[in-house]
Write a protein that holds these residues in place. Structure first.
Motif, mmCIF file in Angstrom:
data_model
loop_
_atom_site.group_PDB
_atom_site.id
_atom_site.type_symbol
_atom_site.label_atom_id
_atom_site.label_comp_id
_atom_site.label_asym_id
_atom_site.label_seq_id
_atom_site.Cartn_x
_atom_site.Cartn_y
_atom_site.Cartn_z
ATOM 1 N N SER A 64 0.811 -1.217 0.000
ATOM 2 C CA SER A 64 0.000 0.000 0.000
ATOM 3 C C SER A 64 0.846 1.269 0.000
ATOM 4 O O SER A 64 0.313 2.364 -0.147
ATOM 5 N N ARG A 65 2.166 1.142 0.171
ATOM 6 C CA ARG A 65 3.052 2.306 0.154
ATOM 7 C C ARG A 65 4.112 2.186 -0.934
ATOM 8 O O ARG A 65 5.196 2.749 -0.830
ATOM 9 N N SER A 66 3.798 1.447 -1.981
ATOM 10 C CA SER A 66 4.698 1.308 -3.126
ATOM 11 C C SER A 66 3.911 1.593 -4.391
ATOM 12 O O SER A 66 2.707 1.366 -4.448
ATOM 13 N N GLY A 67 4.607 2.061 -5.414
ATOM 14 C CA GLY A 67 3.924 2.348 -6.665
ATOM 15 C C GLY A 67 4.729 1.894 -7.859
ATOM 16 O O GLY A 67 5.946 1.781 -7.798
ATOM 17 N N VAL A 112 -0.458 3.115 -7.201
ATOM 18 C CA VAL A 112 -0.134 2.402 -5.960
ATOM 19 C C VAL A 112 -0.352 0.902 -6.213
ATOM 20 O O VAL A 112 -1.345 0.494 -6.794
ATOM 21 N N SER A 144 -1.257 -2.689 -5.085
ATOM 22 C CA SER A 144 -2.102 -3.264 -4.040
ATOM 23 C C SER A 144 -2.268 -4.741 -4.296
ATOM 24 O O SER A 144 -1.910 -5.259 -5.348
#
Length: 130
Positions: free
Chosen positions: A117-120, A125, A127
Protein backbone atom coordinates in the motif's frame (compact mmCIF):
# COMPACT_ATOMS: atom_id res chain seq x y z
CA UNK A 1 9.47 -7.53 -8.10
CA UNK A 2 12.49 -8.26 -5.87
CA UNK A 3 14.88 -5.30 -5.57
CA UNK A 4 18.55 -5.86 -4.76
CA UNK A 5 20.85 -2.88 -4.18
CA UNK A 6 24.56 -3.35 -3.56
CA UNK A 7 26.65 -0.49 -2.19
CA UNK A 8 30.43 -0.56 -2.60
CA UNK A 9 33.28 1.86 -2.89
CA UNK A 10 33.50 2.91 -6.54
CA UNK A 11 37.10 1.77 -7.07
CA UNK A 12 36.32 -1.64 -5.53
CA UNK A 13 33.17 -2.01 -7.65
CA UNK A 14 34.63 -1.07 -11.03
CA UNK A 15 34.98 -4.06 -13.34
CA UNK A 16 32.99 -6.40 -11.10
CA UNK A 17 29.54 -5.37 -12.31
CA UNK A 18 28.75 -8.34 -14.60
CA UNK A 19 29.74 -10.88 -11.94
CA UNK A 20 27.75 -9.09 -9.26
CA UNK A 21 24.63 -8.89 -11.40
CA UNK A 22 24.82 -12.62 -12.09
CA UNK A 23 25.59 -13.61 -8.50
CA UNK A 24 22.99 -11.38 -6.85
CA UNK A 25 20.28 -12.51 -9.26
CA UNK A 26 21.25 -16.14 -8.65
CA UNK A 27 21.06 -15.56 -4.90
CA UNK A 28 17.40 -14.58 -5.17
CA UNK A 29 16.71 -17.52 -7.51
CA UNK A 30 18.37 -19.94 -5.07
CA UNK A 31 15.81 -19.00 -2.42
CA UNK A 32 12.63 -18.42 -4.45
CA UNK A 33 13.14 -20.52 -7.58
CA UNK A 34 13.79 -19.99 -11.26
CA UNK A 35 10.40 -18.35 -11.83
CA UNK A 36 11.63 -15.14 -10.14
CA UNK A 37 14.76 -14.61 -12.29
CA UNK A 38 13.13 -12.35 -14.90
CA UNK A 39 11.75 -9.98 -12.26
CA UNK A 40 14.89 -9.50 -10.12
CA UNK A 41 15.95 -5.85 -10.25
CA UNK A 42 19.64 -5.28 -9.37
CA UNK A 43 21.18 -1.85 -8.73
CA UNK A 44 24.90 -1.41 -8.15
CA UNK A 45 25.80 1.82 -6.39
CA UNK A 46 29.42 2.93 -6.43
CA UNK A 47 30.33 5.35 -3.68
CA UNK A 48 33.20 7.74 -4.49
CA UNK A 49 36.25 7.89 -2.25
CA UNK A 50 35.65 10.11 0.74
CA UNK A 51 31.89 9.49 0.83
CA UNK A 52 31.88 6.28 2.92
CA UNK A 53 32.85 6.78 6.53
CA UNK A 54 32.98 4.77 9.72
CA UNK A 55 33.55 6.23 13.16
CA UNK A 56 33.66 9.74 11.76
CA UNK A 57 36.45 9.08 9.27
CA UNK A 58 36.41 8.22 5.58
CA UNK A 59 37.43 4.64 4.84
CA UNK A 60 39.76 3.44 2.09
CA UNK A 61 38.19 -0.02 1.98
CA UNK A 62 34.80 -1.36 3.03
CA UNK A 63 32.95 -4.60 2.54
CA UNK A 64 29.95 -4.16 0.25
CA UNK A 65 26.48 -4.00 1.75
CA UNK A 66 23.29 -5.40 0.23
CA UNK A 67 19.74 -4.18 0.70
CA UNK A 68 16.93 -6.47 -0.43
CA UNK A 69 13.44 -5.03 -0.76
CA UNK A 70 10.54 -7.43 -0.59
CA UNK A 71 6.89 -7.48 0.38
CA UNK A 72 6.55 -7.19 4.14
CA UNK A 73 4.31 -10.27 4.24
CA UNK A 74 7.39 -12.48 4.02
CA UNK A 75 8.18 -11.60 7.64
CA UNK A 76 4.83 -12.96 8.78
CA UNK A 77 5.05 -16.29 6.97
CA UNK A 78 5.38 -19.48 8.96
CA UNK A 79 8.74 -20.15 7.31
CA UNK A 80 10.01 -16.55 7.67
CA UNK A 81 13.02 -17.38 9.84
CA UNK A 82 14.21 -19.99 7.34
CA UNK A 83 13.68 -17.71 4.31
CA UNK A 84 15.47 -14.81 6.01
CA UNK A 85 18.44 -17.01 6.95
CA UNK A 86 18.66 -18.35 3.39
CA UNK A 87 18.54 -14.85 1.89
CA UNK A 88 21.26 -13.51 4.21
CA UNK A 89 23.51 -16.50 3.46
CA UNK A 90 22.85 -16.36 -0.30
CA UNK A 91 23.58 -12.64 -0.59
CA UNK A 92 26.72 -12.94 1.52
CA UNK A 93 27.94 -15.85 -0.64
CA UNK A 94 27.17 -13.83 -3.81
CA UNK A 95 29.29 -10.90 -2.62
CA UNK A 96 32.11 -13.19 -1.50
CA UNK A 97 32.08 -14.98 -4.88
CA UNK A 98 32.99 -11.67 -6.54
CA UNK A 99 34.97 -9.76 -3.87
CA UNK A 100 36.69 -12.69 -2.17
CA UNK A 101 36.41 -14.41 1.19
CA UNK A 102 38.35 -11.72 3.08
CA UNK A 103 35.21 -9.54 3.22
CA UNK A 104 32.77 -12.28 4.37
CA UNK A 105 32.60 -11.27 8.04
CA UNK A 106 31.88 -7.63 7.17
CA UNK A 107 29.20 -8.02 4.46
CA UNK A 108 26.02 -6.36 5.72
CA UNK A 109 22.71 -7.67 4.39
CA UNK A 110 19.56 -5.69 5.16
CA UNK A 111 16.12 -7.11 4.36
CA UNK A 112 13.52 -4.39 4.02
CA UNK A 113 9.82 -5.20 4.06
CA UNK A 114 7.71 -2.94 1.87
CA UNK A 115 3.95 -2.62 2.34
CA UNK A 116 2.25 -2.86 -1.04
CA UNK A 117 0.00 0.00 0.00
CA UNK A 118 3.05 2.31 0.15
CA UNK A 119 4.70 1.31 -3.13
CA UNK A 120 3.92 2.35 -6.66
CA UNK A 121 4.67 1.27 -10.19
CA UNK A 122 3.82 3.18 -13.35
CA UNK A 123 2.22 5.99 -11.42
CA UNK A 124 -0.18 3.74 -9.50
CA UNK A 125 -0.13 2.40 -5.96
CA UNK A 126 0.54 -1.33 -5.92
CA UNK A 127 -2.10 -3.26 -4.04
CA UNK A 128 -3.02 -6.88 -3.45
CA UNK A 129 -5.72 -6.69 -6.08
CA UNK A 130 -3.79 -5.09 -8.88
Amino acid sequence: MPHVTLYALEDQLAGREPGLITELTSAVVSVYGEWVRSSVDVKLVGIPAGRWARGGAAVATAAPSVTFGMREEVFAREDAARVIARLVAAFTDAVVAVFGDACRDDVLVELVGQPTSRSGLGGRVISEGG
